[in-house]
Design an enzyme around this catalytic site. Structure first.
Site, PDB file in Angstrom:
ATOM      1  N   LYS A 197       0.859  -1.186   0.000  1.00 20.49           N
ATOM      2  CA  LYS A 197       0.000   0.000   0.000  1.00 20.49           C
ATOM      3  C   LYS A 197       0.894   1.235   0.000  1.00 20.49           C
ATOM      4  O   LYS A 197       1.714   1.419   0.901  1.00 20.49           O
ATOM      5  CB  LYS A 197      -0.918   0.003   1.222  1.00 20.49           C
ATOM      6  CG  LYS A 197      -1.804   1.254   1.281  1.00 20.49           C
ATOM      7  CD  LYS A 197      -2.814   1.194   2.418  1.00 20.49           C
ATOM      8  CE  LYS A 197      -3.616   2.481   2.500  1.00 20.49           C
ATOM      9  NZ  LYS A 197      -4.608   2.462   3.580  1.00 20.49           N
ATOM     10  N   ARG A 218       1.104  10.174   5.466  1.00 20.46           N
ATOM     11  CA  ARG A 218       1.329   8.830   5.998  1.00 20.46           C
ATOM     12  C   ARG A 218       2.642   8.227   5.489  1.00 20.46           C
ATOM     13  O   ARG A 218       2.797   7.013   5.429  1.00 20.46           O
ATOM     14  CB  ARG A 218       0.179   7.908   5.598  1.00 20.46           C
ATOM     15  CG  ARG A 218      -1.225   8.416   5.934  1.00 20.46           C
ATOM     16  CD  ARG A 218      -2.207   7.262   5.927  1.00 20.46           C
ATOM     17  NE  ARG A 218      -3.608   7.667   5.836  1.00 20.46           N
ATOM     18  CZ  ARG A 218      -4.299   8.241   6.831  1.00 20.46           C
ATOM     19  NH1 ARG A 218      -3.715   8.497   7.965  1.00 20.46           N
ATOM     20  NH2 ARG A 218      -5.573   8.548   6.651  1.00 20.46           N
ATOM     21  N   LYS A 249      -2.260  -1.526  -3.718  1.00 20.50           N
ATOM     22  CA  LYS A 249      -3.111  -0.342  -3.644  1.00 20.50           C
ATOM     23  C   LYS A 249      -2.268   0.923  -3.659  1.00 20.50           C
ATOM     24  O   LYS A 249      -1.288   0.980  -2.927  1.00 20.50           O
ATOM     25  CB  LYS A 249      -3.916  -0.419  -2.348  1.00 20.50           C
ATOM     26  CG  LYS A 249      -4.810   0.770  -2.098  1.00 20.50           C
ATOM     27  CD  LYS A 249      -5.435   0.640  -0.743  1.00 20.50           C
ATOM     28  CE  LYS A 249      -6.249   1.898  -0.461  1.00 20.50           C
ATOM     29  NZ  LYS A 249      -6.812   1.888   0.872  1.00 20.50           N
TER      30      LYS A 249
HETATM   31  C1  PBG Z   1      -7.061   3.508   5.496  1.00 25.38           C
HETATM   32  C2  PBG Z   1      -7.594   3.473   4.112  1.00 25.38           C
HETATM   33  C3  PBG Z   1      -7.482   4.457   3.130  1.00 25.38           C
HETATM   34  C4  PBG Z   1      -8.128   3.995   1.998  1.00 25.38           C
HETATM   35  C5  PBG Z   1      -8.636   2.750   2.312  1.00 25.38           C
HETATM   36  N1  PBG Z   1      -8.260   2.420   3.605  1.00 25.38           N
HETATM   37  C6  PBG Z   1      -6.974   5.827   3.214  1.00 25.38           C
HETATM   38  C7  PBG Z   1      -5.580   6.099   3.500  1.00 25.38           C
HETATM   39  O1  PBG Z   1      -4.711   5.240   3.589  1.00 25.38           O
HETATM   40  O2  PBG Z   1      -5.317   7.298   3.660  1.00 25.38           O
HETATM   41  C8  PBG Z   1      -8.255   4.718   0.711  1.00 25.38           C
HETATM   42  C9  PBG Z   1      -9.303   4.207  -0.212  1.00 25.38           C
HETATM   43  C10 PBG Z   1      -9.586   5.098  -1.354  1.00 25.38           C
HETATM   44  O3  PBG Z   1      -8.922   6.132  -1.568  1.00 25.38           O
HETATM   45  O4  PBG Z   1     -10.516   4.760  -2.095  1.00 25.38           O
HETATM   46  N2  PBG Z   1      -8.037   3.045   6.404  1.00 25.38           N
END
Ligand code: PBG
Length: 325
Positions: A197, A218, A249
């Site tokens: 991610k 983050r 992701k």
């Molecule tokens: C964190 C999380 C995020 C997304 C899914 N789970 C946001 C992040 O990491 O800031 C993003 C999903 C999207 O942008 O569609 N709980």
């Protein structure tokens, strides 16, 4: 045989021929719909940056899940939007917190028709907006966060979630959650590890969707966009720690990482087409700059072609309906 007799165009000559030789196919069961359930609302509320996506009440969540099940999609991924937030994200481990209540409602509605999954991360529940708890210096504390994830996993599993989406990017999270589930008898609760991610600008609209309070970014826990090889390290660790499924992701800008993971993973590989990927196509289409349906179909097909077994996409229901026609 002359070179001229090798004519790739032969197999492109008619719609039936093209359909017959297509190397990649989408099926409704390959699609998972991310959904938001929000505390303290009595009607669904539109999300401005994600046209067509809403915050659900518990009731509208149930009817949307019934509708989604009709289309044959494979599952839903639930996110909670609580009224109150605090430093440790207490709402995440409250059995009556909005996400856990949403899981119970979703499971009751879905039955065996689709798989109910839940986001296991603290960012929607913390007042500082980070995915974990902070140490005295304001940094995300890995080990203290794992304790919270462990408790969250047990509450979500007890609420009936069939698969937990570990999206927080803490080191060791998959192992800790697996051990806790096994130790409490939740041997059939599956873990979807958001293995690779990346810290991405494409999460922008999602932050509005969950009323994120994040200041800063983050980058100290999510991956750097520059790194491809490191995606494999994260995947290997998660599989070793007990992940049932691994995720890449965002999807569209990371198809190389996805292809690498698909080539070597021993567990299913999923990809998340995130909010920014959704918003860009919707916005261009709203301006008349792109053919909306063709762009949606192409964007999701590309993610499958790169190697995803399943795609999380906000268009899951629309796509499944189109596939069934
Ligand atoms: C964190 C999380 C995020 C997304 C899914 N789970 C946001 C992040 O990491 O800031 C993003 C999903 C999207 O942008 O569609 N709980």
């Amino acid at each position: 045989m002359s070179q001229r007799s090798i004519r790739p165009r032969r197999l492109r000559s008619t719609p039936a021929m093209r359909r017959l030789v297509a190397e990649t196919r989408l099926h409704p069961a390959d699609l998972v719909l991310p959904m938001f359930v929000r505390e303290g609302i009595t009607e669904p509320v539109a999300i401005g940056s994600m046209p067509g996506v809403v915050h659900h009440t518990l009731d509208s969540l149930k009817s949307a899940i019934a509708g989604a099940a009709e289309t044959g999609i494979g599952g839903v991924m639930l996110f909670g939007v609580p009224l109150e937030k605090d430093a440790v994200g207490s709402g995440a481990t409250d059995p009556d917190g909005i996400l856990n209540a949403g899981i119970r409602a979703a499971v009751a509605e879905a039955g065996d028709a689709l798989v109910v999954q839940s986001d296991l991360c603290l960012d929607e529940f913390t007042d500082h907006g980070h995915c974990g708890v902070l140490d005295a210096l304001g940094r995300v504390d890995n080990e203290a966060t794992l304790e919270r994830y462990r408790d969250m996993a047990l509450v979500q599993a007890a609420s009936g979630a069939q698969m937990l989406g570990l999206s927080g990017m803490m080191d060791g999270q998959t192992g800790v959650v697996r051990e806790a589930l096994e130790g409490s008898g939740f041997v059939d609760t599956a873990i979807l590890a958001y293995a690779a991610k990346y810290a991405s600008a494409y999460y922008g609209p999602f932050r509005e969707a969950v009323n994120s309070s994040l200041v800063g970014d983050r980058r100290a826990y999510q991956m750097d966009a520059a790194n491809r090889r490191e995606g494999m390290l994260e995947v290997d660790l998660d599989i070793a720690e007990g992940a049932d499924v691994v995720m890449v992701k965002p999807a569209g800008s990371y198809l190389d990482v996805l292809a690498d993971v698909a080539a070597s993973s021993t567990v299913p590989v999923w990809a998340y087409q995130v909010s920014g990927e959704y918003a860009m196509i919707e916005a261009a289409a709203a301006n008349g700059w792109i053919d909306r349906e063709r762009a949606i179909d192409e964007s999701v097909l590309a993610i499958k072609r790169a190697g995803a077994d399943v795609v999380l996409t906000y268009w899951a229901v629309e796509l499944a309906e189109r596939l069934r026609r």
